[in-house]
Write an enzyme that holds these catalytic residues in place. Sequence first.
Site, PDB file in Angstrom:
ATOM      1  N   SER A  48      -8.112   1.071  12.745  1.00 57.01           N
ATOM      2  CA  SER A  48      -8.159   2.368  13.424  1.00 57.01           C
ATOM      3  C   SER A  48      -9.569   2.697  13.899  1.00 57.01           C
ATOM      4  CB  SER A  48      -7.655   3.474  12.491  1.00 57.01           C
ATOM      5  OG  SER A  48      -6.311   3.249  12.146  1.00 57.01           O
ATOM      6  N   THR A  74      -3.546   6.371   5.405  1.00 55.07           N
ATOM      7  CA  THR A  74      -2.992   5.078   5.033  1.00 55.07           C
ATOM      8  C   THR A  74      -2.839   4.999   3.513  1.00 55.07           C
ATOM      9  OG1 THR A  74      -3.181   2.690   5.393  1.00 55.07           O
ATOM     10  CG2 THR A  74      -5.237   3.882   4.954  1.00 55.07           C
ATOM     11  N   LYS A  77       0.080   8.407   1.962  1.00 57.53           N
ATOM     12  CA  LYS A  77       1.034   8.890   2.957  1.00 57.53           C
ATOM     13  C   LYS A  77       2.040   9.896   2.394  1.00 57.53           C
ATOM     14  CE  LYS A  77       0.783   4.919   6.075  1.00 57.53           C
ATOM     15  NZ  LYS A  77       1.547   3.924   6.861  1.00 57.53           N
ATOM     16  N   ASN A 121       1.318   9.989   8.303  1.00 56.59           N
ATOM     17  CA  ASN A 121       0.183   9.099   8.580  1.00 56.59           C
ATOM     18  C   ASN A 121      -0.763   9.668   9.631  1.00 56.59           C
ATOM     19  OD1 ASN A 121       1.981   8.463  10.800  1.00 56.59           O
ATOM     20  ND2 ASN A 121       0.687   6.677  11.172  1.00 56.59           N
ATOM     21  N   GLY A 128       7.095   2.025  -0.280  1.00 57.64           N
ATOM     22  CA  GLY A 128       5.999   2.964  -0.070  1.00 57.64           C
ATOM     23  C   GLY A 128       6.218   3.856   1.136  1.00 57.64           C
ATOM     24  N   GLY A 129       5.147   4.554   1.546  1.00 60.22           N
ATOM     25  CA  GLY A 129       5.229   5.493   2.649  1.00 60.22           C
ATOM     26  C   GLY A 129       5.629   4.844   3.957  1.00 60.22           C
ATOM     27  N   ALA A 130       5.155   3.630   4.212  1.00 60.60           N
ATOM     28  CA  ALA A 130       5.510   2.948   5.455  1.00 60.60           C
ATOM     29  C   ALA A 130       7.001   2.637   5.513  1.00 60.60           C
ATOM     30  CB  ALA A 130       4.702   1.659   5.596  1.00 60.60           C
ATOM     31  N   TYR A 140      -0.372  -7.706  10.191  1.00 64.96           N
ATOM     32  CA  TYR A 140      -0.781  -8.297  11.476  1.00 64.96           C
ATOM     33  C   TYR A 140      -1.969  -9.243  11.320  1.00 64.96           C
ATOM     34  CZ  TYR A 140      -4.420  -4.752  11.151  1.00 64.96           C
ATOM     35  OH  TYR A 140      -5.464  -3.987  10.712  1.00 64.96           O
TER      36      TYR A 140
END
Length: 262
Positions: A25, A69, A73, A94, A138-140, A221
């Site tokens: 980010s 992150t 989150k 987020n 998790g949050g994602a 990624y």
Amino acid sequence: MGQIMNNNEESVYGLLGYPLGHSFSRGFFTEKFEREHIKARYLNFELPSLNQYLETIDQYPTLRGHNVTIPYKQQIIPLLDELSSEAAAIGAVNVVKVSWKDEKRRLKGYNSDVIGFVESIRPLLKPHHKRALVLGTGGASKAIVYGLKAKLGVEDVILVSRKASDGVNMLTYDELNADIIERYNIIVNCTPCGMHPHTDESPKIPYHLLTEKHLLYDLVYNPETTRFMQQGKERGAVVKNGLEMLHLQAKASWDFWNGAED
């Protein structure tokens, strides 16, 4: 702290999490600011707990917003003044927008993960992709489950975790048998397993059961092709990493910070 920023003030944005290490980010937005001649900077707020969160952000009177992150989150939600309807439905945030109302700071939470995920996976979906396994809790993963069900019409989504949890539609990795892998042909990795530098690791699913009808999507990624993806590719599955999702959610973050409302 003031309510109104003038045009000569430098806007501040940032990323909240712990630990942060290399921040995509920060690089993304720093390049954006330079490229588009935006008077702003992007900081890393690496806090070991949220105890000092409000005190920390109050040190930046021109803070317009920040990303969130791991591991905050979900933890950050009680500290916010408001949630977008989508963030509330997902149960994870987020993106936080910082604004001023009647000389009081207001923090509103959004979720851009779901935007990035949905827009990046949609072109890969085929008519036979009706059921999904989401690895991680998790949050994602909350954003991914919401996106699959509410935005993409995937009729059946099951979380996969190392341990079972009562009252949750969940399986453990040990329960993933041939029947389940055949029927649930979208598999999304929401865990950090396989992320650099642990590139030789992958989620413990039965890869030998994968076929060309499977779609494997990895939120990781780095590396570009994870072990999870590689093992799917070797068996004919369509695979994709999380880089496009990351770019799309970052762009959505900017929109939330700069005017987009619920």
